[in-house]
Write an enzyme that holds these catalytic residues in place. Structure first.
Site, PDB file in Angstrom:
ATOM      1  N   CYS A   1      42.124  49.626  37.625  1.00  0.00           N
ATOM      2  CA  CYS A   1      41.265  48.981  37.234  1.00  0.00           C
ATOM      3  C   CYS A   1      40.171  48.439  35.855  1.00  0.00           C
ATOM      4  O   CYS A   1      40.289  48.847  34.992  1.00  0.00           O
ATOM      5  CB  CYS A   1      40.310  49.298  38.515  1.00  0.00           C
ATOM      6  SG  CYS A   1      38.159  48.833  39.233  1.00  0.00           S
ATOM      7  N   THR A   2      39.607  47.130  36.564  1.00  0.00           N
ATOM      8  CA  THR A   2      39.277  46.961  34.694  1.00  0.00           C
ATOM      9  C   THR A   2      38.128  47.861  34.529  1.00  0.00           C
ATOM     10  O   THR A   2      37.784  48.588  32.959  1.00  0.00           O
ATOM     11  CB  THR A   2      38.982  45.438  34.844  1.00  0.00           C
ATOM     12  OG1 THR A   2      38.188  45.397  35.771  1.00  0.00           O
ATOM     13  CG2 THR A   2      40.578  45.336  34.534  1.00  0.00           C
TER      14      THR A   2
ATOM     15  N   SER B   1      33.752  40.795  38.637  1.00  0.00           N
ATOM     16  CA  SER B   1      32.650  40.267  39.455  1.00  0.00           C
ATOM     17  C   SER B   1      31.923  41.003  38.645  1.00  0.00           C
ATOM     18  O   SER B   1      30.294  40.221  38.713  1.00  0.00           O
ATOM     19  CB  SER B   1      33.203  41.100  40.710  1.00  0.00           C
ATOM     20  OG  SER B   1      32.981  42.473  40.484  1.00  0.00           O
TER      21      SER B   1
ATOM     22  N   CYS C   1      40.440  40.910  36.009  1.00  0.00           N
ATOM     23  CA  CYS C   1      39.670  42.241  37.471  1.00  0.00           C
ATOM     24  C   CYS C   1      40.768  42.087  38.347  1.00  0.00           C
ATOM     25  O   CYS C   1      41.599  41.377  38.587  1.00  0.00           O
ATOM     26  CB  CYS C   1      38.470  41.205  38.377  1.00  0.00           C
ATOM     27  SG  CYS C   1      38.000  41.956  39.663  1.00  0.00           S
ATOM     28  N   ASN C   2      41.920  43.664  38.691  1.00  0.00           N
ATOM     29  CA  ASN C   2      42.596  43.708  39.557  1.00  0.00           C
ATOM     30  C   ASN C   2      42.668  43.191  40.779  1.00  0.00           C
ATOM     31  O   ASN C   2      43.825  42.221  41.250  1.00  0.00           O
ATOM     32  CB  ASN C   2      43.092  45.113  39.200  1.00  0.00           C
ATOM     33  CG  ASN C   2      43.800  45.567  38.297  1.00  0.00           C
ATOM     34  OD1 ASN C   2      42.465  45.699  37.079  1.00  0.00           O
ATOM     35  ND2 ASN C   2      44.842  45.721  37.564  1.00  0.00           N
ATOM     36  N   THR C   3      41.309  43.253  41.527  1.00  0.00           N
ATOM     37  CA  THR C   3      41.164  42.450  42.610  1.00  0.00           C
ATOM     38  C   THR C   3      41.510  41.009  43.124  1.00  0.00           C
ATOM     39  O   THR C   3      42.346  40.251  43.251  1.00  0.00           O
ATOM     40  CB  THR C   3      39.953  43.032  43.877  1.00  0.00           C
ATOM     41  OG1 THR C   3      39.944  44.453  43.414  1.00  0.00           O
ATOM     42  CG2 THR C   3      39.301  42.326  44.843  1.00  0.00           C
TER      43      THR C   3
ATOM     44  N   GLY D   1      34.966  44.058  45.556  1.00  0.00           N
ATOM     45  CA  GLY D   1      36.669  45.002  46.699  1.00  0.00           C
ATOM     46  C   GLY D   1      36.756  44.581  48.434  1.00  0.00           C
ATOM     47  O   GLY D   1      37.542  44.387  48.675  1.00  0.00           O
TER      48      GLY D   1
END
Length: 265
Positions: A177-178, A8, A70-72, A40
């Protein structure tokens, strides 16, 4: 060789810098979504829609691989992106480095966004990779946004709040989280003084290097950090070609990418 990365916002910088260190001759495509961030707070359906648009913009430039940095997005949209792009374009997701942190021995703290903390996804990773290890999940409200906008005071406040929730006996912190990897040393500086003296130096575990290495493996390439730095940089902002934003240039990862691109003929 062309590697695309998507997020994002500027959370993709750490993985992009890792790819550049391993293959300075690789072209990089950075595809972010300033029109739609942050992802998020969105519903899973919205996250999938925005992530797919980011992925399609990057895929239009025919990369050899796409990193979902991106983890999300990896939690909610990785399957949809893979279904659309693979096998033509390998898609590599981002997983918090819980496995190596647990293998090194606990106790372990996992810093993540409030939406990821306590989620079935993260609890599943803990169950699969950290069984028998003491793990504490630490929510970090506001930290990703503070990093995104390079708001130093807000970063300090969010880091201090998370540090206060981190047990005093932890030996490592997983950066879940990156965005957090861009302020890793600020996190260490806040947590280390609070730890028991017997703990020693706090270990931080990010995902960028592992993701970069996995991407090269997926396309059959070897790391070559000594290669001539000939790669070109393309920045996509919600699908429009642009440039790295000023907040991102406050981080060494952003500056290194821009400086490298600036010397291209």
């Amino acid at each position: 060789m062309k590697i695309a990365l998507m997020d994002s916002g500027n959370g993709l910088l750490a993985a992009a810098a890792a790819v550049h260190r391993m293959r300075p001759d690789a072209d990089l495509v950075l595809s972010s979504d300033p029109d739609g961030m942050p992802w998020g707070p969105r519903t899973p359906e919205d996250i999938i829609a925005h992530a797919l648009r980011c992925a399609r913009s990057a895929a239009a430039l025919a990369p050899d691989a796409l990193i979902v940095a991106c983890n999300t997005a990896s939690v909610h949209a990785l399957a949809a992106i893979r279904a659309e792009l693979e096998p033509a374009i390998p898609v590599i997701g981002t997983v918090p480095a819980i496995k190596p942190a647990a293998a090194a021995g606990g106790p372990v703290a996992i810093w993540a966004t409030p939406g990821t903390t306590g989620s079935p996804y993260q609890r599943g990773l803990i169950r699969d990779f950290a069984a028998g290890v003491e793990v504490t999940e630490v929510p970090c409200p506001g930290l990703a946004d503070a990093v995104q906008y390079a708001d130093s005071a807000a970063v300090d406040a969010a880091v201090a709040a998370a540090a206060a929730l981190t047990p005093r006996n932890v030996r490592s912190v997983v950066l879940g989280c990156t965005h957090y990897e861009l302020v890793a040393e600020r996190i260490r500086a806040a947590v280390q003084p609070l730890l028991s003296p017997v703990v020693g130096r706090l270990a931080l575990y990010g995902s960028a290097d592992a993701v970069a290495a996995q991407t090269l493996r997926r396309i059959g390439a070897e790391p070559d950090p000594g290669a001539t730095p000939s790669g070109r940089l393309t920045v996509l902002l919600s699908g429009r070609e642009g440039s790295i934003d000023p907040p991102s240039l406050t981080y060494p990862e952003g500056r290194s990418l821009l400086e490298s691109a600036a010397v291209r003929p």
